[in-house]
Scaffold this active site. Structure first.
Site, PDB file in Angstrom:
ATOM      1  N   HIS A  44      -1.063  11.962   1.688  1.00  0.00           N
ATOM      2  CA  HIS A  44       0.198  11.555   1.033  1.00  0.00           C
ATOM      3  C   HIS A  44       1.351  12.439   1.502  1.00  0.00           C
ATOM      4  O   HIS A  44       2.481  11.971   1.646  1.00  0.00           O
ATOM      5  CB  HIS A  44       0.085  11.699  -0.491  1.00  0.00           C
ATOM      6  CG  HIS A  44      -0.836  10.715  -1.144  1.00  0.00           C
ATOM      7  ND1 HIS A  44      -2.027  11.089  -1.721  1.00  0.00           N
ATOM      8  CD2 HIS A  44      -0.728   9.377  -1.329  1.00  0.00           C
ATOM      9  CE1 HIS A  44      -2.617  10.020  -2.229  1.00  0.00           C
ATOM     10  NE2 HIS A  44      -1.854   8.970  -2.003  1.00  0.00           N
ATOM     11  N   SER A 192      -8.373  10.499   1.477  1.00  0.00           N
ATOM     12  CA  SER A 192      -8.282   9.428   0.478  1.00  0.00           C
ATOM     13  C   SER A 192      -8.512  10.050  -0.889  1.00  0.00           C
ATOM     14  O   SER A 192      -9.320  10.989  -1.018  1.00  0.00           O
ATOM     15  CB  SER A 192      -9.369   8.379   0.752  1.00  0.00           C
ATOM     16  OG  SER A 192      -9.546   7.571  -0.381  1.00  0.00           O
TER      17      SER A 192
END
Ligand code: PAF
Length: 279
Positions: A44, A192
């Site tokens: 992210h 993830s």
């Protein structure tokens, strides 16, 4: 002087639409938006870094969108780590964070009946019924509210990128779409939020996925494909699909051309993992 540019201590957190709306208005069309479901990780942060182009204000949303989970068990188990998320976002000097409730996201005036493009019907669309409708609905609601200049998505969710990119061409042509390359752990495992649910051993096993994707990228034919399927299965990963596809249609393409992508989805230790590699 721009209103909200400043050191990370000034990161603003909005829990309601009305407060966020003021911020968006005052940002004068300079907003770079990174939508997330939290449990943030280095992958992210690559999106955040890409969004931090000169002069832009970065807004990150954290919202676990119930509409995009076809499986309630998966929703229940989705990792949550708000304190850790906020600390990571501050370290990365994000300007603002939006943490709405479902009522704020799904109100009557944000319900816009977005139609899905054809590419949403295969792969994830077939295995996770309703998933992409949930994704485009929440994004449409965010876009109406935030009116970002540009948005950032990770290549790991390749089909999501194709679906969202096409839906934006149709419904939000003035917002710029950006796809950021997949960030990987040293082993090759794609970052993830779901990796948190894997054991140490599971994380090692999962590295076979990228090995197989890489090997198929370097040398693709039907017998290599069945060889890599065997390797992944032998490692203990239950394959949903491992396939070579065309882009942007995402149709099966078993030719030996160096075009399109190899895509994977499967289960390890009860955790659903997806990954892909582009030619
Ligand atoms: O990729 C995700 O995390 C989600 O699908 C998104 C884009 C934040 C929409 O809920």
């Amino acid at each position: 002087m721009p209103l909200f540019v400043g050191p990370y201590e000034k990161m603003r957190i909005f829990y309601t639409r009305s407060k966020l709306e003021n911020f968006c208005k005052e940002s004068q069309g300079r907003l770079s938006f990174v939508p997330t479901m939290g449990a943030l990780h280095d992958g992210h942060m690559k999106l955040v870094q890409a969004a931090k182009k000169e002069g832009s204000l970065v807004l990150v949303s954290i919202f676990i969108n119930p509409k995009q989970f076809n499986n309630l068990n998966d929703l229940d188990k989705y990792p949550v780590n708000l304190i850790g998320d906020l600390s990571l976002l501050k370290q990365n000097e994000v300007d603002a964070v939006f943490i709405p409730t479902a009522n704020d996201v799904y109100s009557e005036d944000t319900n816009s009946n977005v139609e899905l493009p054809n590419v949403a019907s295969v792969w994830e669309g077939a295995f996770r019924e309703g998933h992409f409708q949930g994704v485009v609905d929440v994004l449409s609601s965010f876009y109406h509210l935030i009116k970002p200049k540009q948005v950032f998505f990770g290549q790991k969710d390749l089909q999501q990128c194709m679906v969202v990119g096409e839906m934006m061409n149709t419904y939000f042509p003035n917002i710029e779409f950006n796809m950021v390359p997949t960030h990987r752990e040293k082993s090759g495992l794609a970052y993830s939020s779901r990796n948190e649910r894997l054991s140490e051993e599971g994380r090692n096993t999962a590295s076979q996925i990228f090995k197989s994707l890489n090997s198929l990228k370097n040398n693709f034919n039907e017998s290599c494909l069945s060889e890599e399927r065997k390797k992944i299965t032998k490692a203990g990963i239950e394959i949903e699909y491992l396939e070579k596809i065309s882009l942007p249609e995402m149709q099966v393409d078993r030719s030996c051309s160096n075009q399109g992508a190899i895509i994977f989805a499967g289960y390890l230790e009860g955790v659903r993992l997806i990954d892909n590699i582009l030619f």
